[in-house]
Design an enzyme around this catalytic site. Structure first.
Site, mmCIF file in Angstrom:
data_model
loop_
_atom_site.group_PDB
_atom_site.id
_atom_site.type_symbol
_atom_site.label_atom_id
_atom_site.label_comp_id
_atom_site.label_asym_id
_atom_site.label_seq_id
_atom_site.Cartn_x
_atom_site.Cartn_y
_atom_site.Cartn_z
ATOM 1 N N ASN A 73 4.265 -7.179 1.512
ATOM 2 C CA ASN A 73 5.698 -7.838 2.026
ATOM 3 C C ASN A 73 6.669 -7.000 2.135
ATOM 4 O O ASN A 73 7.627 -6.834 3.011
ATOM 5 C CB ASN A 73 6.020 -8.903 1.320
ATOM 6 C CG ASN A 73 5.419 -10.122 1.625
ATOM 7 O OD1 ASN A 73 4.828 -10.156 2.672
ATOM 8 N ND2 ASN A 73 5.366 -11.301 0.729
ATOM 9 N N LEU B 29 -0.981 -14.309 -4.410
ATOM 10 C CA LEU B 29 -1.169 -13.636 -3.198
ATOM 11 C C LEU B 29 -0.583 -12.138 -3.278
ATOM 12 O O LEU B 29 -0.719 -11.495 -2.237
ATOM 13 C CB LEU B 29 -0.323 -14.336 -2.345
ATOM 14 C CG LEU B 29 -0.487 -15.761 -1.746
ATOM 15 C CD1 LEU B 29 0.250 -16.390 -1.097
ATOM 16 C CD2 LEU B 29 -2.178 -15.706 -0.856
ATOM 17 N N HIS B 30 -0.460 -11.707 -4.396
ATOM 18 C CA HIS B 30 0.012 -10.432 -4.602
ATOM 19 C C HIS B 30 1.078 -9.746 -3.595
ATOM 20 O O HIS B 30 1.054 -8.337 -3.204
ATOM 21 C CB HIS B 30 -1.183 -9.544 -4.534
ATOM 22 C CG HIS B 30 -2.424 -9.931 -5.483
ATOM 23 N ND1 HIS B 30 -3.441 -10.726 -4.839
ATOM 24 C CD2 HIS B 30 -2.642 -9.958 -6.776
ATOM 25 C CE1 HIS B 30 -4.195 -11.311 -6.008
ATOM 26 N NE2 HIS B 30 -3.660 -10.636 -6.935
ATOM 27 N N CYS B 31 2.132 -10.525 -3.332
ATOM 28 C CA CYS B 31 3.160 -10.121 -2.226
ATOM 29 C C CYS B 31 2.347 -9.525 -1.044
ATOM 30 O O CYS B 31 2.845 -8.647 -0.232
ATOM 31 C CB CYS B 31 3.966 -9.080 -2.852
ATOM 32 S SG CYS B 31 4.839 -9.383 -4.396
ATOM 33 N N ALA B 32 1.093 -10.131 -0.693
ATOM 34 C CA ALA B 32 0.434 -9.566 0.536
ATOM 35 C C ALA B 32 -0.282 -10.505 1.384
ATOM 36 O O ALA B 32 -1.429 -10.688 1.373
ATOM 37 C CB ALA B 32 -0.321 -8.496 0.158
#
Ligand SMILES: Cc1ncc(COP(=O)(O)O)c(C=O)c1O
Length: 387
Positions: A100, A339-342
């Protein structure tokens, strides 16, 4: 309390002994502000910051150390590159594995009708084919952004080949090296890469809240996205143009930079290949141990292919967040879930919207840590909760 730490992709822990020593030394023997005054402590801090800058430049094969800009995080470095370099009407290509911190600034520029953004799909292991990038070029394509190593699946992209293809077409390549700096060799003297952004607190063993942007010679103009006091050219009411000061407004994070220098010294002492070797051994041990459970699904390339030690998995019948909670509470195993910022990367892997359980061993993880983790996940894999 510490337990088994398998979240090195978020930030490395523990830090090498030298990092704590460098911080203690700085606090006890003088903590002046670099570039702010000519007294002994300010000068000492200034020299120390420059030494770290030169050391990092050498490590990454950068000829002019002033083109290495200290930033507040990997995100800050990426924003500086994207908002400082892109102009009205530019066309930008990114891979479908981006974080992100690449996607959101670009979506913001797209929303304001400043740029046109296109996402180039990767395969189900997260691998990007350079030919697919080239096929999307048009006369307005200015920048390609690719993460060197995925923070979700560990996939490593062929940035050498991508860089050459991009350069042949007159465009520029920005590499997000958040997960590869300090882990994979990155020699900018030998690669067709124009800008590299990375965090200081992951593979480089520095502190949270640090990062760097390296800007290659082909980039002739970059607008500072933060302006203010730089300690130089104070008579001028406008931002100075000299590198790196033009991009480093505000009192620098001296302890963070010194910690980064100590982290780099650790990497140089051990050797980047030896560090990578340990991380890949731990990753292979996890992969092989977990491959025996039919309810465990792992994502990304298997060990032996181009990858780093970041491993994502799911257990059939379990929500990733629940797996993380049980590992944390019952086994003292610290992992990151979701979601691991992705989200783009999870769409690519087919794990959107609930995400995965991410295990990221580091240099200080032991074979026993991995053995216990495989046992704990194995127990959950035998305990299906879904109907
Ligand atoms: C691939 C990737 N890019 C960018 C970042 C952002 O780095 P920072 O959290 O230091 O801003 C991260 C951090 O997790 C990352 O994994």
């Amino acid at each position: 309390m510490t337990g088994i730490y398998l979240d090195n992709a978020a930030t490395t822990f523990p830090k090498p002994r030298q990092v704590g020593e460098a911080l203690r030394d700085w606090l006890e023997t003088g903590a002046g502000s670099p570039g702010r005054g000519n007294h002994a402590l300010a000068l000492r801090s200034g020299d120390a910051v420059h030494r770290v800058r030169r050391g990092l430049a050498r490590f990454f094969g950068v000829r002019d150390a002033n083109r290495l800009v200290f930033c507040c995080s990997g995100t800050d470095a990426l924003n500086m590159a994207l908002k400082g370099f892109l102009d009205e009407g530019d066309h930008v290509l990114i891979s479908s594995m981006e974080h992100n911190s690449v996607l959101r600034p670009l979506r913001g520029l797209e929303r304001d009708r400043r740029i046109r953004l296109e996402v180039v799909p990767c395969d189900s292991l997260g691998r990007l084919d350079p030919g697919d990038i080239v096929g999307r070029f048009n006369e307005r394509t200015k920048l390609v952004v690719v993460s060197h190593a995925s923070n979700v699946a560990g996939t490593v992209q062929p940035i050498g080949g991508i860089g050459t293809a991009v350069r042949e077409r007159g465009a520029y390549l920005l590499v997000d090296a958040a997960q590869s700096a300090g882990v994979l060799p990155l020699d900018l003297g030998a690669l067709d890469v124009d800008m590299v952004a990375f965090a200081g607190h992951k593979g480089l063993y520095g502190l949270q809240g640090t990062g760097c942007l390296i800007v290659g010679d082909r980039i002739r103009s970059l607008r500072p996205w933060r302006e203010g006091g730089t300690g130089v050219d104070s008579l001028s009411e406008t931002q100075p143009r000299a590198w790196p000061e033009a991009f480093e407004s505000g009192t620098p994070n001296v302890p963070g930079i010194l910690a980064l220098g100590a982290g780099l010294a650790f990497i140089e002492e051990k050797g980047i290949d030896a560090i990578r070797g340990v991380e890949m051994e731990r990753c292979s041990q996890l992969w092989e141990g977990l491959a025996g459970f039919e309810n465990v699904e792992m994502y990304g390339p298997p060990p032996g292919e181009d990858r780093v030690g970041v491993l994502s998995l799911n257990i059939r019948g379990w929500e990733p967040g629940d797996v993380g909670d049980v590992l944390n509470s019952n086994h003292g195993i610290r992992v990151r879930t979701g979601l691991h910022c992705a989200p783009l990367a999870h769409r690519t892997l087919g794990t959107h919207p609930s995400g995965t359980v991410r295990l990221s061993p580091g240099y200080f993880s032991t074979p026993d840590d991995i053995r216990k983790t495989v046992l704990a996940i194995g127990m959950l894999a035998r305990t299906l909760v879904a109907g």
